[in-house]
Design a protein around this motif. Structure first.
Motif, short mmCIF file in Angstrom:
data_model
loop_
_atom_site.label_atom_id
_atom_site.label_comp_id
_atom_site.label_asym_id
_atom_site.label_seq_id
_atom_site.Cartn_x
_atom_site.Cartn_y
_atom_site.Cartn_z
N VAL A 1 22.30 -13.77 12.15
CA VAL A 1 22.87 -14.28 10.92
C VAL A 1 21.97 -15.39 10.39
N GLU A 2 21.64 -15.34 9.09
CA GLU A 2 20.69 -16.31 8.53
C GLU A 2 21.17 -16.84 7.18
N PRO A 3 21.78 -18.03 7.14
CA PRO A 3 22.06 -18.70 5.86
C PRO A 3 20.78 -19.41 5.40
N PHE A 4 20.56 -19.48 4.08
CA PHE A 4 19.33 -20.10 3.59
C PHE A 4 19.53 -20.68 2.20
N ILE A 5 18.59 -21.55 1.82
CA ILE A 5 18.51 -22.10 0.48
C ILE A 5 17.05 -22.03 0.06
N GLY A 6 16.81 -21.68 -1.19
CA GLY A 6 15.43 -21.54 -1.65
C GLY A 6 15.26 -22.06 -3.07
N LEU A 7 14.04 -22.45 -3.38
CA LEU A 7 13.66 -22.85 -4.73
C LEU A 7 12.64 -21.84 -5.24
N TYR A 8 12.97 -21.18 -6.35
CA TYR A 8 12.09 -20.18 -6.95
C TYR A 8 11.60 -20.70 -8.30
N CYS A 9 10.28 -20.66 -8.50
CA CYS A 9 9.68 -21.07 -9.77
C CYS A 9 8.96 -19.87 -10.36
N GLY A 10 9.34 -19.45 -11.55
CA GLY A 10 8.73 -18.30 -12.20
C GLY A 10 7.90 -18.73 -13.40
N TYR A 11 6.81 -17.99 -13.65
CA TYR A 11 5.90 -18.33 -14.74
C TYR A 11 5.57 -17.04 -15.51
N GLY A 12 5.55 -17.15 -16.82
CA GLY A 12 5.21 -15.97 -17.64
C GLY A 12 6.03 -15.95 -18.90
N ARG A 13 6.82 -14.90 -19.09
CA ARG A 13 7.63 -14.77 -20.29
C ARG A 13 8.66 -15.88 -20.39
N ASP A 14 9.19 -16.31 -19.25
CA ASP A 14 10.24 -17.33 -19.21
C ASP A 14 10.02 -18.22 -18.01
N ASP A 15 9.37 -19.38 -18.20
CA ASP A 15 9.15 -20.30 -17.10
C ASP A 15 10.49 -20.90 -16.67
N PHE A 16 10.73 -20.97 -15.36
CA PHE A 16 12.01 -21.48 -14.88
C PHE A 16 11.88 -21.97 -13.45
N LYS A 17 12.89 -22.74 -13.03
CA LYS A 17 13.09 -23.14 -11.65
C LYS A 17 14.54 -22.84 -11.29
N LYS A 18 14.74 -22.17 -10.17
CA LYS A 18 16.09 -21.74 -9.81
C LYS A 18 16.33 -22.00 -8.32
N VAL A 19 17.43 -22.69 -8.01
CA VAL A 19 17.86 -22.90 -6.63
C VAL A 19 18.75 -21.73 -6.24
N VAL A 20 18.44 -21.11 -5.10
CA VAL A 20 19.15 -19.91 -4.66
C VAL A 20 19.79 -20.16 -3.30
N LEU A 21 21.08 -19.85 -3.18
CA LEU A 21 21.80 -19.88 -1.91
C LEU A 21 22.03 -18.45 -1.45
N GLY A 22 21.92 -18.22 -0.15
CA GLY A 22 22.10 -16.85 0.32
C GLY A 22 22.48 -16.76 1.78
N LEU A 23 22.83 -15.55 2.18
CA LEU A 23 23.20 -15.26 3.56
C LEU A 23 22.77 -13.84 3.89
N TRP A 24 22.03 -13.67 4.99
CA TRP A 24 21.65 -12.35 5.47
C TRP A 24 22.28 -12.13 6.85
N CYS A 25 22.74 -10.93 7.07
CA CYS A 25 23.30 -10.52 8.36
C CYS A 25 22.59 -9.23 8.76
N SER A 26 21.94 -9.21 9.92
CA SER A 26 21.16 -8.05 10.32
C SER A 26 21.49 -7.63 11.75
N TYR A 27 21.28 -6.36 12.00
CA TYR A 27 21.48 -5.80 13.34
C TYR A 27 20.24 -4.99 13.69
N ALA A 28 19.52 -5.41 14.72
CA ALA A 28 18.28 -4.75 15.14
C ALA A 28 18.59 -3.84 16.33
N PHE A 29 17.93 -2.67 16.36
CA PHE A 29 18.15 -1.73 17.46
C PHE A 29 16.84 -1.04 17.82
#
Length: 242
Positions: free
Chosen positions: A214-242
């Motif tokens: 299980v992996e909770p995370f926070i990230g900062l994404y900065c995009g450049y081009g048609r629409d320059d922006f900065k976006k804070v992203v919250l997320g959660l991933w749950c994985s099962y490896a076999f």
């Protein structure tokens, strides 16, 4: 099968795995041959915003992924991945990706790959198409990994390259911290040439059982081009490896 059903199936598999708890796995494990995992993985996740190659595609997205890989010989391996993401209620954007790759071992913990992606988009700025490209992955130590890729996107009729570094130190036997920085560069990609995206992400990876992570995370994404922006992203991933 829609993403919500896939996500629910993944969570059910994860719950069953947790019932068979056998102790936490090593979270920075190396297989002694290559940074490409030999085996399979199911993943489900949520992000407050979905940013892809410097483009804002939508809010409140859910995603599902099935991936796997295996060795062909001492020098060659193959891997594949099916990925799908869309808005929580499925009313706006949708992306489905199919990835296949042939990898060659340059050295222990270092591989070069030749891959082909199929990308299908709906209700977003990107156009569907195929993506042939090259990839490089290197794990110099148990805590560090580096990856880079260069591809031609037929849908956007341009080149895109991404380079990333991850530092993943163990905090305890079952918890690791995951810190990733990546840069995306483009050539005639949606009218942009040069730096397209900067991403900084940090979070914690918890090995809940032998295969469940299980992996909770926070990230900062900065995009450049048609629409320059900065976006804070919250997320959660749950994985099962076999």
């Amino acid at each position: 099968m829609n993403v919500m059903r896939l996500f629910a199936m993944i969570l059910c598999c994860a719950a069953l795995a947790a019932q068979g708890y056998e102790g936490p796995p090593p979270l920075t494990e190396m297989d002694g041959r290559s940074p490409i995992r030999m085996g399979g993985e199911l993943l489900g996740g949520y992000r407050s915003h979905y940013v892809y190659r410097g483009e804002k595609l939508g809010n409140n997205s859910v995603e599902g992924q099935l991936s796997g890989g295996f060795s062909l010989s001492n020098s060659w391996a193959v891997s594949g991945e099916l990925f799908s993401v869309r808005n929580w209620q499925g009313r706006n954007f949708k992306q489905t990706s199919l990835h296949g790759e042939l990898q060659y071992y340059l050295a222990d913990e270092c591989t070069a790959g030749l891959f082909l992606n199929g990308q299908w988009y709906d209700s977003c700025p990107l156009k569907s198409g195929s993506e042939p490209g090259l990839a490089l992955r290197w794990n110099p130590s148990r805590d560090w990994s580096f990856r880079g890729s260069l591809l031609y996107d037929s849908g956007q009729d341009g080149l895109y390259s991404e380079w990333a570094a991850t530092w993943q130190p163990l905090l305890s036997e079952s918890v690791a911290m995951v810190n990733t920085v990546s840069l995306g560069f483009s050539q005639d990609y949606l009218g942009r040439t040069g730096l397209k995206e900067v991403m900084v992400r940090t979070g914690f990876l918890w090995g809940a059982s032998t295969g469940l992570r299980v992996e909770p995370f926070i990230g900062l994404y900065c995009g450049y081009g048609r629409d320059d922006f900065k976006k804070v992203v919250l997320g959660l991933w749950c994985s099962y490896a076999f």
